[in-house]
Design a protein around this motif. Structure first.
Motif, PDB file in Angstrom:
ATOM      1  N   THR A 179      41.908  44.303  43.046  1.00 34.31           N
ATOM      2  CA  THR A 179      41.269  45.621  43.116  1.00 34.31           C
ATOM      3  C   THR A 179      39.814  45.593  42.686  1.00 34.31           C
ATOM      4  O   THR A 179      39.147  46.630  42.728  1.00 34.31           O
ATOM      5  CB  THR A 179      42.028  46.642  42.255  1.00 34.31           C
ATOM      6  OG1 THR A 179      42.064  46.191  40.907  1.00 34.31           O
ATOM      7  CG2 THR A 179      43.431  46.866  42.775  1.00 34.31           C
ATOM      8  N   GLY A 180      39.294  44.430  42.260  1.00 39.28           N
ATOM      9  CA  GLY A 180      37.868  44.319  41.948  1.00 39.28           C
ATOM     10  C   GLY A 180      37.486  44.685  40.538  1.00 39.28           C
ATOM     11  O   GLY A 180      36.355  45.121  40.297  1.00 39.28           O
ATOM     12  N   ALA A 181      38.378  44.523  39.581  1.00 39.38           N
ATOM     13  CA  ALA A 181      38.049  44.838  38.190  1.00 39.38           C
ATOM     14  C   ALA A 181      36.916  43.939  37.708  1.00 39.38           C
ATOM     15  O   ALA A 181      36.896  42.738  37.979  1.00 39.38           O
ATOM     16  CB  ALA A 181      39.274  44.664  37.297  1.00 39.38           C
ATOM     17  N   ALA A 182      35.964  44.517  36.998  1.00 36.93           N
ATOM     18  CA  ALA A 182      34.804  43.757  36.541  1.00 36.93           C
ATOM     19  C   ALA A 182      35.189  42.680  35.538  1.00 36.93           C
ATOM     20  O   ALA A 182      34.548  41.634  35.477  1.00 36.93           O
ATOM     21  CB  ALA A 182      33.775  44.700  35.924  1.00 36.93           C
ATOM     22  N   GLY A 183      36.225  42.895  34.764  1.00 37.31           N
ATOM     23  CA  GLY A 183      36.633  41.928  33.763  1.00 37.31           C
ATOM     24  C   GLY A 183      37.148  40.627  34.332  1.00 37.31           C
ATOM     25  O   GLY A 183      37.149  39.607  33.648  1.00 37.31           O
ATOM     26  N   THR A 184      37.596  40.619  35.571  1.00 35.74           N
ATOM     27  CA  THR A 184      38.103  39.403  36.206  1.00 35.74           C
ATOM     28  C   THR A 184      37.104  38.807  37.186  1.00 35.74           C
ATOM     29  O   THR A 184      37.444  37.879  37.908  1.00 35.74           O
ATOM     30  CB  THR A 184      39.423  39.680  36.946  1.00 35.74           C
ATOM     31  OG1 THR A 184      39.183  40.628  37.982  1.00 35.74           O
ATOM     32  CG2 THR A 184      40.491  40.172  36.006  1.00 35.74           C
ATOM     33  N   SER A 185      35.875  39.301  37.199  1.00 32.61           N
ATOM     34  CA  SER A 185      34.892  38.821  38.174  1.00 32.61           C
ATOM     35  C   SER A 185      33.933  37.794  37.606  1.00 32.61           C
ATOM     36  O   SER A 185      33.002  37.386  38.287  1.00 32.61           O
ATOM     37  CB  SER A 185      34.085  40.001  38.734  1.00 32.61           C
ATOM     38  OG  SER A 185      33.234  40.509  37.726  1.00 32.61           O
ATOM     39  N   GLY A 186      34.125  37.385  36.358  1.00 31.57           N
ATOM     40  CA  GLY A 186      33.264  36.364  35.782  1.00 31.57           C
ATOM     41  C   GLY A 186      32.067  36.907  35.029  1.00 31.57           C
ATOM     42  O   GLY A 186      31.141  36.168  34.742  1.00 31.57           O
ATOM     43  N   ILE A 187      32.063  38.171  34.697  1.00 28.74           N
ATOM     44  CA  ILE A 187      30.959  38.769  33.955  1.00 28.74           C
ATOM     45  C   ILE A 187      31.099  38.385  32.484  1.00 28.74           C
ATOM     46  O   ILE A 187      32.199  38.353  31.938  1.00 28.74           O
ATOM     47  CB  ILE A 187      30.934  40.307  34.137  1.00 28.74           C
ATOM     48  CG1 ILE A 187      29.711  40.912  33.478  1.00 28.74           C
ATOM     49  CG2 ILE A 187      32.194  40.933  33.626  1.00 28.74           C
ATOM     50  CD1 ILE A 187      29.523  42.394  33.769  1.00 28.74           C
TER      51      ILE A 187
END
Length: 108
Positions: A33-41
């Protein structure tokens, strides 16, 4: 000799296996779903309210309240961060990469 079969896993091991399977399913859903926490930030970039400090609440919001959308145009990669509930933009981070043009085209 006993004729009863023993279970391969004890109830405790079954519960632990179910817990980790559920945790993996939740992480997969968040990534899908595109959560920011799983995008490598990184944690230092999770300052969603712009006050200069990152709190534990803002780190948790990266997983359930903030989504990221990635766009690539040639060598330029942009990430747009927005609130999941209303889609209001928080910020846009753009970077220019040194990848070959062929690799950048392949990412599209």
């Amino acid at each position: 000799m006993s004729t009863t079969k023993r279970s391969r896993f004890s109830p405790r091991r079954k519960a632990l296996l179910a817990f980790f399977a559920l945790l993996l399913a939740i992480l997969a859903y968040l990534h899908f779903t595109g959560a920011a926490g799983t995008s490598g930030i990184s944690n230092k970039d999770m300052d969603w309210n712009g006050d200069g400090t990152v709190t534990e609440q803002e780190i948790m919001q990266a997983f359930y309240a903030v989504v990221v959308e990635k766009q690539t145009e040639g060598r330029r990669e942009c990430r747009s961060y927005a609130w999941r509930s209303n889609g209001q933009s928080i910020r846009v981070d753009c970077r220019t990469t040194v990848a070959d043009e062929a690799e950048a085209s392949a990412k599209k």
